[in-house]
Design a protein around this motif. Sequence first.
Motif, PDB file in Angstrom:
ATOM      1  N   GLY A  15     -41.900 -47.732 -23.559  1.00  0.00           N
ATOM      2  CA  GLY A  15     -40.559 -48.206 -23.851  1.00  0.00           C
ATOM      3  C   GLY A  15     -40.479 -49.597 -24.450  1.00  0.00           C
ATOM      4  O   GLY A  15     -39.389 -50.141 -24.619  1.00  0.00           O
ATOM      5  N   ARG A  16     -41.610 -50.173 -24.800  1.00  0.00           N
ATOM      6  CA  ARG A  16     -41.616 -51.542 -25.354  1.00  0.00           C
ATOM      7  C   ARG A  16     -41.312 -51.583 -26.845  1.00  0.00           C
ATOM      8  O   ARG A  16     -41.039 -52.646 -27.392  1.00  0.00           O
ATOM      9  CB  ARG A  16     -42.964 -52.201 -25.085  1.00  0.00           C
ATOM     10  N   HIS A  17     -41.382 -50.436 -27.518  1.00  0.00           N
ATOM     11  CA  HIS A  17     -41.155 -50.365 -28.962  1.00  0.00           C
ATOM     12  C   HIS A  17     -40.274 -49.154 -29.260  1.00  0.00           C
ATOM     13  O   HIS A  17     -40.293 -48.173 -28.530  1.00  0.00           O
ATOM     14  CB  HIS A  17     -42.481 -50.210 -29.721  1.00  0.00           C
ATOM     15  N   GLU A  18     -39.541 -49.234 -30.375  1.00  0.00           N
ATOM     16  CA  GLU A  18     -38.730 -48.111 -30.824  1.00  0.00           C
ATOM     17  C   GLU A  18     -39.283 -47.598 -32.148  1.00  0.00           C
ATOM     18  O   GLU A  18     -39.447 -48.361 -33.098  1.00  0.00           O
ATOM     19  CB  GLU A  18     -37.276 -48.526 -31.016  1.00  0.00           C
ATOM     20  N   LEU A  19     -39.554 -46.297 -32.193  1.00  0.00           N
ATOM     21  CA  LEU A  19     -40.026 -45.622 -33.399  1.00  0.00           C
ATOM     22  C   LEU A  19     -38.836 -44.930 -34.046  1.00  0.00           C
ATOM     23  O   LEU A  19     -38.068 -44.240 -33.364  1.00  0.00           O
ATOM     24  CB  LEU A  19     -41.078 -44.573 -33.029  1.00  0.00           C
ATOM     25  N   VAL A  20     -38.671 -45.111 -35.361  1.00  0.00           N
ATOM     26  CA  VAL A  20     -37.626 -44.437 -36.114  1.00  0.00           C
ATOM     27  C   VAL A  20     -38.300 -43.712 -37.277  1.00  0.00           C
ATOM     28  O   VAL A  20     -39.052 -44.318 -38.047  1.00  0.00           O
ATOM     29  CB  VAL A  20     -36.575 -45.433 -36.658  1.00  0.00           C
ATOM     30  N   VAL A  21     -38.044 -42.410 -37.386  1.00  0.00           N
ATOM     31  CA  VAL A  21     -38.573 -41.644 -38.515  1.00  0.00           C
ATOM     32  C   VAL A  21     -37.623 -41.836 -39.688  1.00  0.00           C
ATOM     33  O   VAL A  21     -36.445 -41.515 -39.606  1.00  0.00           O
ATOM     34  CB  VAL A  21     -38.721 -40.150 -38.169  1.00  0.00           C
TER      35      VAL A  21
END
Length: 127
Positions: A15-21
Motif C-alpha cells: 500500500g505504499r505506492h499506487e499503480l495506474v494502468v
Amino acid sequence: MNSRHSRPTALILDGRHELVVDSLSLDEDSFTVRYTVRPPLPEGNEGESLVLLALEARDDVGNEYTDWGGAYGLSEDGGQTDGTITGQPAVAPSARVLTVRLTFLREGREYPCELPLEVPGARPASD
C-alpha cells in the motif's frame, strides 16, 4: 482503453505506492501495458533495494500469456515511475477482457496485484 472509463488502479508494495494502468496496446505477436507508479519506485540507490516486475495474464476465453520483458524509470519531473511491460503471445481476437497479474519483487518478497483490462477494439458482450 476508453477515456470514458477510469483507469485501472491498485495499491502495491504493502500500500505504499499506487499503480495506474495508462494503456493496453496490442501488437501482432504481443501486448504492452503502460503504467505509472506514485510515489516513484526505489531505483536501488541510497541503500534501497531495486524493485523487479513480472507479468502473467489470462483472458476471458481461457488463453494464458507470459512475460516478455519491460522497462521502467523515473519520469522527467521525478514525481512518478513510468513503465511498460509486455506479454506474449498476441491477445486472442475473441478476448474482451485481459486479467493481468503484475508481481512486484523486492527484497525476496512478492507483491502481486491483479487488474482486469478491457481489450482495445473488443466487441461488447452480447446478453
